[in-house]
Structure formats: C-alpha cells, structure tokens
Design a protein around this motif. Structure first.
Motif, mmCIF file in Angstrom:
data_model
loop_
_atom_site.group_PDB
_atom_site.id
_atom_site.type_symbol
_atom_site.label_atom_id
_atom_site.label_comp_id
_atom_site.label_asym_id
_atom_site.label_seq_id
_atom_site.Cartn_x
_atom_site.Cartn_y
_atom_site.Cartn_z
ATOM 1 N N LEU A 733 74.968 69.382 74.001
ATOM 2 C CA LEU A 733 74.759 68.566 75.186
ATOM 3 C C LEU A 733 75.515 67.251 75.016
ATOM 4 O O LEU A 733 75.201 66.449 74.150
ATOM 5 C CB LEU A 733 73.266 68.309 75.394
ATOM 6 C CG LEU A 733 72.423 69.595 75.515
ATOM 7 C CD1 LEU A 733 70.945 69.259 75.595
ATOM 8 C CD2 LEU A 733 72.847 70.415 76.719
ATOM 9 N N ARG A 734 76.500 67.044 75.866
ATOM 10 C CA ARG A 734 77.365 65.867 75.739
ATOM 11 C C ARG A 734 77.036 64.783 76.760
ATOM 12 O O ARG A 734 77.772 63.819 76.881
ATOM 13 C CB ARG A 734 78.823 66.300 75.904
ATOM 14 C CG ARG A 734 79.323 67.228 74.806
ATOM 15 C CD ARG A 734 80.681 67.766 75.163
ATOM 16 N NE ARG A 734 81.282 68.550 74.065
ATOM 17 C CZ ARG A 734 82.331 69.348 74.202
ATOM 18 N NH1 ARG A 734 82.873 69.497 75.409
ATOM 19 N NH2 ARG A 734 82.824 69.999 73.173
ATOM 20 N N HIS A 735 75.973 64.961 77.485
ATOM 21 C CA HIS A 735 75.590 63.987 78.504
ATOM 22 C C HIS A 735 74.130 63.628 78.309
ATOM 23 O O HIS A 735 73.266 64.505 78.281
ATOM 24 C CB HIS A 735 75.812 64.563 79.913
ATOM 25 C CG HIS A 735 75.295 63.685 81.011
ATOM 26 N ND1 HIS A 735 74.748 64.187 82.183
ATOM 27 C CD2 HIS A 735 75.221 62.339 81.124
ATOM 28 C CE1 HIS A 735 74.367 63.186 82.953
ATOM 29 N NE2 HIS A 735 74.646 62.065 82.332
ATOM 30 N N LEU A 736 73.843 62.359 78.150
ATOM 31 C CA LEU A 736 72.457 61.903 78.067
ATOM 32 C C LEU A 736 71.929 61.611 79.467
ATOM 33 O O LEU A 736 72.685 61.250 80.360
ATOM 34 C CB LEU A 736 72.380 60.641 77.201
ATOM 35 C CG LEU A 736 72.707 60.810 75.715
ATOM 36 C CD1 LEU A 736 72.641 59.457 75.003
ATOM 37 C CD2 LEU A 736 71.784 61.812 75.050
ATOM 38 N N PRO A 737 70.598 61.732 79.697
ATOM 39 C CA PRO A 737 69.597 62.217 78.747
ATOM 40 C C PRO A 737 69.630 63.735 78.630
ATOM 41 O O PRO A 737 70.031 64.429 79.567
ATOM 42 C CB PRO A 737 68.280 61.737 79.370
ATOM 43 C CG PRO A 737 68.551 61.731 80.843
ATOM 44 C CD PRO A 737 69.982 61.325 80.988
ATOM 45 N N VAL A 738 69.174 64.218 77.481
ATOM 46 C CA VAL A 738 69.287 65.646 77.226
ATOM 47 C C VAL A 738 68.095 66.439 77.748
ATOM 48 O O VAL A 738 68.186 67.645 77.947
ATOM 49 C CB VAL A 738 69.453 65.922 75.714
ATOM 50 C CG1 VAL A 738 70.734 65.305 75.201
ATOM 51 C CG2 VAL A 738 68.255 65.407 74.922
ATOM 52 N N GLY A 739 66.962 65.762 77.969
ATOM 53 C CA GLY A 739 65.748 66.475 78.345
ATOM 54 C C GLY A 739 65.886 67.311 79.595
ATOM 55 O O GLY A 739 65.582 68.509 79.610
ATOM 56 N N GLU A 740 66.372 66.701 80.673
ATOM 57 C CA GLU A 740 66.496 67.413 81.943
ATOM 58 C C GLU A 740 67.528 68.537 81.847
ATOM 59 O O GLU A 740 67.361 69.603 82.442
ATOM 60 C CB GLU A 740 66.877 66.432 83.053
ATOM 61 C CG GLU A 740 66.929 67.047 84.439
ATOM 62 C CD GLU A 740 65.586 67.612 84.870
ATOM 63 O OE1 GLU A 740 65.587 68.596 85.629
ATOM 64 O OE2 GLU A 740 64.537 67.080 84.443
ATOM 65 N N GLN A 741 68.592 68.308 81.073
ATOM 66 C CA GLN A 741 69.616 69.342 80.920
ATOM 67 C C GLN A 741 69.049 70.586 80.260
ATOM 68 O O GLN A 741 69.345 71.713 80.656
ATOM 69 C CB GLN A 741 70.771 68.802 80.076
ATOM 70 C CG GLN A 741 71.557 67.674 80.725
ATOM 71 C CD GLN A 741 72.641 67.167 79.811
ATOM 72 O OE1 GLN A 741 73.675 67.799 79.664
ATOM 73 N NE2 GLN A 741 72.377 66.040 79.168
#
Length: 745
Positions: A733-741
């Motif tokens: 995962l290269r985009h924060l935040p990671v939770g929703e991703q």
C-alpha cells in the motif's frame, strides 16, 4: 511548579510576583534589553526584581552585573536565586506535553547543585534576542530541538550561577574558591565544613563579575542528568490547577465562538443574526473578513448563537478545489523539473547499467493536528495596549501578530503564555491569535475566542499532501546502484521561514530523503514545489522526516522483496558506513524476535531512520483480519545521544507511536467544493485506548550530543506499520491511510 508571572485567578501578571515583572514593567521589558546580544548564554542580563519592597537597580557593565541593595542573583537570562534561596528558571521553551519543564530544569539543577524539585518555573516572555534558538531561527518550540538547544546554554547558566555563589562564599571566608564546593543548595568549605545557604550569598554574588568561562561537569559526575526523573508538571495537571490557555478567566471577560467561511479563501457576504441575538446570554455579533464571531456571557451561549446564524458566503475560486484536483496538479508537477537537493555519482549511467529497474509512486494525504485542547486565545485591546493570553509555540510571532492587527508598537503588546494542550506544529501558527485580536478590537472588554472541534478540524493548517516518485536500479544481487527520488508538494518554509529556501529547495520537504543512512553510490533527490490552491499547510509533528521516512523505508522494503532478501538483512548490507544506524537496527531486530514464526494474518515490519539528530529503528507486529488492522506490539531501539531524562524519552516515543498509528491507519483530510469533509472525531478518527499496542523502548547508552526525540517516533512508525501489513497480507500500500484501502482491496 509555579505558573510564575500569571495570577491563578485572573491570568494577569501578578503585582506581588517576586520577579517584579508587572504589567507595566513587562511592556517596557523588550525595549530595556534590546541592546543585549542574543543566542546561547546571555550574560549581564536580569529581570527586574523586588525584595522586601525595595526595587533593585541593575547596572549592566562589561564585567557583568552589579546589583544595589536587596536583589536576586540573576547572572543570565535563565536563572534567578532570591535571598530565601528560591531558584527560578525562566524556561525558553514551552511545555506542550513533551516534558521540557522537567528535562530543562534537570540541566540547571545538575550544574547548580540543587534538588530538581526545588526549582520554580516561569514561562519566558517574548524576546528573540534573549531566547533565540539557532536551530530554528527564532524563539520557537518545535522541530525536536528543545534539548539540543538547551544542552549547553542551560548547563552553562547553572554553572555560572554556581561559580558566583562559590566565589561569594570564598570571599566571605577569605579562602581560595578552589577549596569550596556547591552542594544541595549551599556552599561548603571542605577544610572546615563551614556552610552558607545560597540565599545568604545572593546579594554578595550579584556584586561579582559574571565569569565568562565556567567549567561544566564531566558526564561521569552527573547525579541528575540521565536519571528517571518524575515529571514536575504532573501534580498540577492531575489536581487541575495547571493553567492552559483555555483556563484563563479575567474580570469582565466575555466569550466568543467563531464561524469561519467553510471554503478556503472565501469571505463573509451577509449575515442575519436576528435569531442569534434572541438567545439568552448572547451579547453581540462581530464580523471579520472571513468569518463571524458570536459574543456571549459564556461559551455555551456563544456556541448556540453561532449555530443560529444565517450566513451567505462569498466562496470565491476556492469552491472549485477538491482532493482530486489537487492530486492531479501534483501528478502533473511531478513530471516537470525539480530543484536538486542531493546529487551523487552518475545516476543516468547507473540506471542504464542496472539489471533491474523499480519505479513507484507514493502519496500521503492532508492531515489535521486535532490537538487535545481546542484552539483558543484571549485578548484585551485598549487604546494604547494589547494583552494576549494564549498557549503558543511562537510567543514573539504572537506578539507581532497583535502589533500588526492593532497598529500598536510591539513593546505595547504583552503575551502571557501557558501550558499547551498539545501542539504538534499547530500552535506554531498565529492565525488564531490574529483572528482573536480582530474580534477584540471591536469590544471594550477582554474576550476569549474559542474554536469548536468542527472549526478546528475544518479550518486547520494541514500537513501537506505529498506526491513522491521514486526509482531504483538494482544489480544482479538486488543491491541498489542507482537511486532517483522526486518530492512534490507544498513548501511550508517558503511561508514560515523564507530565508531557509536555497536554490529552490525546501530543506524540510527533503529532510531524510536527501540524507539517507544507506550507502547509495549514485543518487539524485530533487524537489518540486506545488502549492495546493487555497489550502493552508503547516508543520505536523515532523513533516519532512514523517513524509520522507514513510516513502524511503517502504520502498527499501519493496527492494528487499525483489531481491528475495530478509528486510533486516537487506538494510544491514547498506549500513556499513552508518554504525549507529546499524546498531539500532540490530537491537530492534533482536528485541522484537525478528525471524520468529507468526500465525497466519500476522506480519512484522521494520524501519530505520536518522532524523532530528537521533537514530531510530522500529519493528511493528500487526494482525490483519478482514481488512481490519490490529497493532499488537511496537519495539523501538533509539540512539538519541546523551539522555537527560529517560522517562521523557520513553513517553515521547510512546506518544509518537500512537500519533503515527492514528495517521497511518485512519487520518485523512479530504476536500470537495473547497470544503473539508471531516468535522470531528466521528469521521476524523483517532486510535482508541483499547487499540493501543504494547510499546517497548530500548535507549542506547551514548556519549554523543543529545538528539531530538519529540517527532522521530511518529516518523519511524508509519513505514514499519505499512511494511508489517505487507508481510501479513502481501499487499503493498503506497497511499496513506492504509486502513480504508485494506477494507476495499
């Protein structure tokens, strides 16, 4: 701990304060010391003081300070000792939870030879000449610099006072000063065991020339520095007597709640306040350029009145701005030419010769500060003066903001600083002070202006949105032989400290990225400034290192996977020239049980970082179950040089870890039609108490100069967490935040 210059009942300077710093003398204070040189230890300066009703007269000469009659000993800008032996420390940094009101007194107590709990603390008034921090370029608190700044000047301040007291006692006894020593608040003559309390010596010591060169203790003789000292400010925070800006109460004070234009850059068009004025307790409605303030007898009345306003806004061009348009602008800018921050070797040739090339784009969102204490500022504007009561990281800038809005000379503006209920960079800004002074100008009584949580989150000055392009060329063994990193985003320093921008490079934006601990023979790091339309940006608990470490350490992990090498071993292979970084990596790996088996759905991630003068390595253990991340444990090894208070170091790392987990998993400010969509902790989520992981901190014993500690914990946690999630799920995962991703992948 004493709140010193401020009366606990009304927040005003006390007329009976032993320092004698009355409201009138405070307004004259800056002008009276303007001729003094700033930076480091300022000799020949003392605050005005009274003793037994007799005002001391101070003469500043080339050989130090001469004091007439009954005065306190004040050999420098920081230390005062009165005739009762009371030691007062004027602390040049502000306390916002980081522990400087304990650790800085430890430096003074060590050299002055007094018990730590005997020191009384006062906030430093605005004065850049006396309290200038060369690491930050002003009288500021931030950047994890407080102990780095204070380490030598504070010890020298204590040592100078100690030397004066010893010399005064030696003169009285007619003995060689070398035969005397300071001990527990008194001077002892070794041969005869005669003693004199510090309070008995202050008047005589104040008549002696201040020594220009004093010997500091050898670290092996430290008795206070390095010990697990308890926080001096904890009792008052527990019993509720500690004074924060929100606690200010003044005679005749009114309360105001602000309603700002919801669109950045917008202005007030019209307001119908008829319904608001009918609410019990509402006094009046005040207009300012970008908002409306409802003034009431108490905050609840003002808040209810604010909710009843019917406002029409001139939204302006900002209404067309969204997260989507901002990211598109960043992406376009990333394809342009950047200002070179670091260039080593021949990057183009190295990429051509590399066996494998890896390219990645990393994105990090806007973030709000969401400090525990809501933004607030109390102001009283009169014809020839302005008084400001606020918790701020920048007292001189707050004073100057008051002067600019009122048109008064700076010496007619008094700033009374308080404990801060969280800063994280938010209170480095003076937008709230400026707005409060604009409201106060239209009133004839003091007013406390408070932002609701919604106003705070939707009108913050945000951690910038950053867009990073990063590439590496690998040899046949998977080792990087070429490195290219382009950083695109807002330049905070161009606004905050424009003189720091050299050749188009914002040194904060490229921090960490341009000075990696790894041995990379061919590298090019550049920066493209791209400002988001109308969105104000500011520091957020270490902007450059937080952003840079996430990108670099996540990418290093990607390279380790491609090389089919253990991530810890991969980093070891690149750290031959950075022994302190290698040491903390090895310690963190050992203490975390790196390499031991984990259950399905669990992962372990690592990070190495050199920032703020400290070396960090962090290992995070996580469990990922149906897209939900649980951080089980975080292990940190830190080499921050010589440690003043291990308790503070541990607490700062723990707080930084919690702050970072929140940011990495949940926090994101998104914008649509120029408006921030988040409004409170319901949709700008923070980590809950039951979600907090076990946090283990190992501090490396070191003889190096102290490094910073307030922000590294946040910076190092985010990539360790992201790498652990990859280890648990196989999803990069290269985009924060990671939770929703994770929940949507």
């Amino acid at each position: 701990m004493s709140q010193g210059l401020l009366d606990a009942q009304n927040g005003r300077p006390r007329d009976d304060d032993p320092s004698g710093l009355t409201r009138r003398s405070f307004l004259k204070f800056s002008a009276s010391v303007a001729a003094l040189a700033g930076g480091g230890l300022i000799l020949g300066f003392s605050l005005p003081a009274r003793s037994e009703g007799d005002v001391r007269k101070t003469v500043i000469g080339g050989d130090g300070v001469e004091t007439a009659q009954n005065g306190v000993l004040a050999p420098n800008a920081f230390v005062q000792i009165d005739t009762s032996g009371k030691v007062t420390l004027i602390v040049p940094k502000v306390e916002m939870g980081q522990g400087v009101y304990t650790s800085i007194p430890m430096l003074i107590a060590e050299e002055l030879e007094v018990p730590l709990d005997s020191i009384t603390i006062d906030h430093a008034p605005p004065n850049e000449k006396l309290f200038f921090d060369p690491l930050l370029g002003g009288q500021l608190t931030g950047g994890s610099t407080s102990i780095r700044y204070a380490w030598e000047p504070m010890r020298r301040a204590g040592a100078a006072a100690r030397a004066l007291l010893i010399n005064a006692a030696a003169q009285q006894w007619q003995v060689d000063p070398a035969t005397c020593r300071a001990q527990n608040g008194q001077v002892v003559h070794a041969a005869t065991q005669r003693t004199l309390e510090y309070g008995q010596l202050t008047e005589a010591a104040a008549r002696l020339p201040v020594p220009s060169d004093v010997a500091l203790k050898d670290p092996k003789d430290f008795k206070i520095i390095g010990t697990m000292a308890k926080r001096l400010d904890s009792p008052e925070k527990v019993d509720g007597s500690a004074m924060f800006g929100l606690d200010v109460r003044l005679p005749g004070m009114v309360y105001a709640v602000i309603v700002n234009c919801p669109v950045f850059g917008g202005k007030l068009a019209t307001v119908d306040d008829s319904a608001a004025k009918k609410i019990l307790g509402v006094r009046q409605v005040v207009k300012i350029d970008n908002g409306v303030a409802v003034v009431g007898d108490h905050t609840w009345a003002a808040k209810r009145g604010a909710s009843a306003l019917k406002i029409t806004w001139d939204e302006g061009a900002g209404a067309s701005v969204s997260t989507r348009t901002i990211v598109a602008d960043l992406e376009q800018a990333s394809r342009g030419t950047g200002a070179v921050a670091r260039k080593e070797g021949d990057v183009g040739s190295a990429f051509t010769k590399a066996k494998t090339r890896v390219d990645a784009v990393y994105r990090q969102p806007f973030l709000a500060h969401a400090t525990m204490e809501p933004m607030n500022c109390t102001v009283h504007v009169q014809k020839d003066s302005c008084e400001i009561w606020v918790g701020t990281q920048v007292p001189t800038r707050a004073r100057d903001a008051g002067a600019k809005v009122t048109g008064l000379p700076a010496e007619n503006v008094a700033v009374h600083n308080f404990l801060l209920g969280g800063g994280f960079g938010r209170r480095l800004e003076i937008d709230g002070v400026t707005q409060a002074v604009k409201v106060a100008k239209q009133l004839d009584v003091p007013v406390k202006v408070t932002w609701t949580r919604e106003e705070d989150i939707q009108h913050d000055m945000y951690r910038p949105y950053y867009y990073d392009r990063i590439s590496a060329g690998l040899d046949e063994n998977g080792k990087p032989v070429a490195w290219r990193h382009r950083i695109v985003g807002s330049s905070i320093l161009s606004r905050f400290a424009p003189s720091t921008i050299k050749n188009g490079v914002d040194p904060d934006a490229v921090e960490v990225a341009a000075a990696l601990p790894y041995d990379l023979p061919n590298q090019l790091v550049d920066y493209v400034r791209q400002e988001p339309d109308a969105i104000p940006t500011a520091f957020w608990r270490g902007v450059g290192p937080t952003r840079g470490t996430f990108v670099v350490e996540s990418f290093i992990d990607e390279l380790a996977v491609l090389a089919k090498t253990d991530p810890v071993q991969y980093r070891r292979n690149l750290l031959d020239k950075a022994p302190r970084a290698l040491n903390v990596l090895n310690l963190a790996a050992q203490l975390s049980g790196w390499g031991s088996a984990l259950r399905k759905g669990q992962g372990r991630g690592v990070c190495v970082m050199h920032a703020f003068g400290s070396y960090f390595s962090m290992v995070a253990d996580v469990t990922v179950d149906q897209g939900e991340v649980r951080v089980n444990r975080v292990v940190c090894a830190v080499d921050c040089g010589m440690v003043v208070n291990p308790n503070t170091v541990e607490a700062q790392i723990q707080g930084g870890v919690i702050f970072a987990i929140t940011g990495a998993l949940y926090s994101e400010i998104t914008i649509e039609h120029g408006r921030v969509l988040q409004s409170n902790f319901t949709d700008y989520r923070i980590l809950r108490i039951h979600e907090a992981p076990e946090i283990l901190v190992h501090i490396v014993k070191s003889g190096e100069a102290p490094g910073g500690i307030g922000e590294p914990g946040t910076s190092a946690t985010m990539p360790a967490l992201a790498n652990a999630i990859y280890a648990a799920t196989g999803k990069r995962l290269r985009h924060l935040p990671v939770g929703e991703q994770l929940r949507t992948v």
